[in-house]
Design an enzyme around this catalytic site. Sequence first.
Site, mmCIF file in Angstrom:
data_model
loop_
_atom_site.group_PDB
_atom_site.id
_atom_site.type_symbol
_atom_site.label_atom_id
_atom_site.label_comp_id
_atom_site.label_asym_id
_atom_site.label_seq_id
_atom_site.Cartn_x
_atom_site.Cartn_y
_atom_site.Cartn_z
ATOM 1 N N HIS A 137 9.132 -56.530 14.229
ATOM 2 C CA HIS A 137 8.867 -55.096 14.015
ATOM 3 C C HIS A 137 7.858 -54.942 12.886
ATOM 4 O O HIS A 137 8.225 -54.839 11.710
ATOM 5 C CB HIS A 137 10.179 -54.371 13.683
ATOM 6 C CG HIS A 137 10.076 -52.878 13.677
ATOM 7 N ND1 HIS A 137 10.709 -52.087 14.611
ATOM 8 C CD2 HIS A 137 9.424 -52.021 12.860
ATOM 9 C CE1 HIS A 137 10.466 -50.813 14.351
ATOM 10 N NE2 HIS A 137 9.686 -50.753 13.289
ATOM 11 N N HIS A 180 11.658 -47.111 18.990
ATOM 12 C CA HIS A 180 12.194 -46.662 17.713
ATOM 13 C C HIS A 180 13.260 -45.596 17.971
ATOM 14 O O HIS A 180 13.021 -44.636 18.719
ATOM 15 C CB HIS A 180 11.092 -46.028 16.853
ATOM 16 C CG HIS A 180 10.144 -47.003 16.225
ATOM 17 N ND1 HIS A 180 9.455 -47.945 16.947
ATOM 18 C CD2 HIS A 180 9.744 -47.144 14.934
ATOM 19 C CE1 HIS A 180 8.678 -48.635 16.125
ATOM 20 N NE2 HIS A 180 8.836 -48.177 14.902
ATOM 21 N N GLU A 235 16.722 -43.901 13.287
ATOM 22 C CA GLU A 235 16.275 -43.988 11.896
ATOM 23 C C GLU A 235 16.394 -42.605 11.274
ATOM 24 O O GLU A 235 17.160 -42.394 10.340
ATOM 25 C CB GLU A 235 14.838 -44.505 11.834
ATOM 26 C CG GLU A 235 14.306 -44.662 10.415
ATOM 27 C CD GLU A 235 12.830 -45.026 10.366
ATOM 28 O OE1 GLU A 235 12.369 -45.463 9.295
ATOM 29 O OE2 GLU A 235 12.121 -44.849 11.385
ATOM 30 N N ASP A 292 6.298 -51.732 7.588
ATOM 31 C CA ASP A 292 4.977 -51.463 7.002
ATOM 32 C C ASP A 292 5.001 -52.013 5.571
ATOM 33 O O ASP A 292 5.122 -51.252 4.599
ATOM 34 C CB ASP A 292 4.686 -49.956 6.979
ATOM 35 C CG ASP A 292 4.870 -49.317 8.343
ATOM 36 O OD1 ASP A 292 3.955 -49.403 9.169
ATOM 37 O OD2 ASP A 292 5.950 -48.732 8.588
#
Length: 329
Positions: free
Chosen positions: A12, A192, A195, A274
Amino acid sequence: MSLKSHPKLELHLHLEGAAPPAFIRGLSQERKVDISGIFDERGHYTYRDFWHFLKVYEAATSVLQSPMDYHRLTLAVLEECAASGVIYAETFLSPDFCGGRDLVAWRDYLAAIEDAAAQAEAELGITLRAIVTPIRHFGPDKAKEAARCAAETAGRFVTGFGIAGDEKVCEPEDFLWAFDCAREAGLGITAHAGEWRGPEHIRATLKALNPTRIGHGVRAIEDLALVDELAERGTVLEVCPGSNIALGLYPDWRSHPIGQLYDRGVKVTVSTDDPPFFHTTMAREWDRLHDAFEWDDGVFATLNRTALEAAFCDADTRQALAKKLETAQ
């Protein structure tokens, strides 16, 4: 204890989101584009919350304007990954950012990225595969165009299809056509979910899109029946603890639910999402998980095996990676 030298698999990783800040600053100067507002006084990316993070992400991406820019980016990102012991990574690529979903332009961008990946594999021993990912908040119609790009370029390098962006925009079923298109092309499916929306969003995603993997998925912990269902289905969660903590979803590492999910039999993997935005690396993720949950080499070996089994790669690649893991033991 540092686990930096251990071989790792990462499933990911957003390519633009992994761009070192110095790389983006340098490119913005070359392009004469002023994006200074996305950096703090130390030169790090700065944002207020997840939704502001998305805007900063897109601003940083705006200076990536050619296939050669992505070639340079790919090399920079894979160098950082390899330094943390990553031997295999899957990265999210969006045709929205690479040629505006034009198939001819997308092929040019993809060729540049794949060439850089081959160079990094030869020089650094890291293997890269791509997951084509439309942006949820750009809407279902653009997702269809991205899916066509994915289907037309599916193969050894483009091996998966997913969706990212603002979870609060649209519903999973709105993207059914795009996912059906990708599935028919033989691509692995991830999405996704769970979250910024709760367990109900994970359930809806499983029902509508039937992915084998869920990006994040950590809020399943709020519904233990769902946790048990995920374990029974064998759905793999691409968990990014450092990302969740940096964005304020959980206050600290000990509070993160990855430990509970693992203990209840859910197949979890660890990734950075990220990394420069969240001041993390794969080595740091492993180190902090060791500190928080006293995980030993056996647990991290299990995480690697789970990632290897769930990876969207061909049998030969999987076998080569398995040999690397065996050699390192």
